[in-house]
Design an enzyme around this catalytic site. Sequence first.
Site, mmCIF file in Angstrom:
data_model
loop_
_atom_site.group_PDB
_atom_site.id
_atom_site.type_symbol
_atom_site.label_atom_id
_atom_site.label_comp_id
_atom_site.label_asym_id
_atom_site.label_seq_id
_atom_site.Cartn_x
_atom_site.Cartn_y
_atom_site.Cartn_z
ATOM 1 N N HIS A 109 -13.935 2.504 -13.908
ATOM 2 C CA HIS A 109 -15.162 3.167 -13.436
ATOM 3 C C HIS A 109 -14.728 4.439 -12.714
ATOM 4 O O HIS A 109 -13.649 4.461 -12.099
ATOM 5 C CB HIS A 109 -15.909 2.340 -12.388
ATOM 6 N N ASP A 112 -13.413 3.854 -9.260
ATOM 7 C CA ASP A 112 -12.166 3.078 -9.130
ATOM 8 C C ASP A 112 -10.971 4.003 -8.934
ATOM 9 O O ASP A 112 -10.012 3.637 -8.260
ATOM 10 C CB ASP A 112 -11.854 2.267 -10.404
ATOM 11 N N GLU A 276 -19.709 -9.454 -22.886
ATOM 12 C CA GLU A 276 -18.861 -10.173 -21.929
ATOM 13 C C GLU A 276 -19.262 -11.651 -21.931
ATOM 14 O O GLU A 276 -20.376 -11.995 -21.520
ATOM 15 C CB GLU A 276 -19.040 -9.560 -20.531
HETATM 16 C C1 XUL Z 1 -20.087 -6.533 -14.109
HETATM 17 C C2 XUL Z 1 -19.310 -6.002 -15.240
HETATM 18 C C3 XUL Z 1 -18.839 -4.593 -15.104
HETATM 19 C C4 XUL Z 1 -18.875 -3.825 -16.369
HETATM 20 C C5 XUL Z 1 -18.526 -2.369 -16.206
HETATM 21 O O1 XUL Z 1 -20.445 -7.873 -14.238
HETATM 22 O O2 XUL Z 1 -19.037 -6.689 -16.192
HETATM 23 O O3 XUL Z 1 -17.574 -4.618 -14.556
HETATM 24 O O4 XUL Z 1 -17.997 -4.345 -17.312
HETATM 25 O O5 XUL Z 1 -19.321 -1.750 -15.274
HETATM 26 CO CO CO Z 2 -17.877 -6.314 -17.939
#
Ligand code: XUL
Ligand code: CO
Length: 447
Positions: A109, A112, A276
């Site tokens: 990010h 970061d 995810e």
């Molecule tokens: C939050 C998440 C983030 C994104 C990127 O749950 O997964 O880290 O991957 O902003």
């Molecule tokens: Co993520």
Amino acid sequence: MTDFFNAPKIVYQGPHSQDPLSFRHYNANEMILGKPMKEWLKFSVCFWHTLVGGGGSDPFGDKTLQRPWEEEEEEDDAALLDPLALAKRRIDVLFEFLTKLGVEYYTFHDIDVAPTGNSLEEFQHNLAMIGDYLLEKQQQTGVQLLWGTQNLFTNPRYMNGAMTNPDVHVFCYAAAQIQTMMDLIHKLKGSHHVFWGGREGYQTLLNTDLKKECDHMAAMYRMAVAYKQKKGYTAKFLLEPKPREPTKHQYDYDAQTAMAFLHEYGLSEHFQLNIEPNHTTLAGHSSEHDIAMASAYNMLGSIDCNTGDPILGWDVDLFPMNVQETAAIMGVVIRQGGLSGGLNFDAKVRRESVDPIDLFYAHIGSMDCYALGLRKAAAMHEQGVLRQMLQQRYLTWSEDMGQKIEDGEATLEECAEYAKKKGEPALISGRQELYEVIRNQNLYPTN
Ligand code: XUL
Ligand code: CO
């Protein structure tokens, strides 16, 4: 190179190795289904959990992870006094980690990697300097940027959302961060740009105009697409769904919701999804569900490969260690021929895993778990038994009536006529247990 980890260069030693600082299954250049393993498994280390992050703090406890690179050294006091020097030191540590691990991609990010300073201008200035440093490191090591993203959720200004904030001022601030990241990702030759709607959702409908908020989010994405086209940038856009946390309801709830949003606003052709698994389970689905759903619609671009804990049931970002799960995920990836993005470890070591070496055990363990999953999925793919059973299950759809319906040429009356002629349908077994047995024969051949 820095030496913050007491770790060797990690090499493949084969399945009989008992050394946790070696790979047992991940053999980067070994060919699997016509491609080197490292192409199926474009692993990436994330900056936020690995280098900065909450340091192991949770709602009940303070930081537990004391990282040596965050501490002042006698001869290098400047690192802590000067936030830019500390930022560079963290980058050095990341590249040391990547090089020793043999991972060729990273993600970050904006906040970061660079100090945010006291104004937008100062932040942009810091990011530009850090961008030069990252580029230098990339050139020295051959490491590449898998994706970058903007953090639109940590700063208090975003407490009511970023793109969906009721205040246009905050929306424009978010736009500036997005534009800056687009420029930086282009400069670093990153292949993708992720948009996770950190606080794009609501806590109560009483204070929320949800249609307006979704319209505004789409407006932001349209402007990002326009800017990308104007500049000739090539990084592919990825939307990352999540159902809740931090808000009670996040607009990009899951893969189907995110795809419907993109479709509704005419954005489908400009985005794919970064899925995810821990977000998927948080939405009440099995961990591979969103990956399969996105892939089915040609929308699976990348994976934030972590996993959840069935008992905690929250976004705990565990390192994946379950071969049944990784085999299921890699099965989908094999069926779609690979990933344009990769497998980013959006995962964190537990707050009790306080030693820097634990970062190695975690990444190596999960890389091996994915490599074994890939091997198992490739074997099942080549064996083809499950695929044949699946084809058999839908066979009637390739006969006359089925084809006519699929081609959109049948009418409701014709269907009713067909049903009458055929009488009561027979009960055909779904054979779930047999599918599971065959999967287990492949996963655990000697058991
Ligand atoms: C939050 C998440 C983030 C994104 C990127 O749950 O997964 O880290 O991957 O902003
Ligand atoms: Co993520």
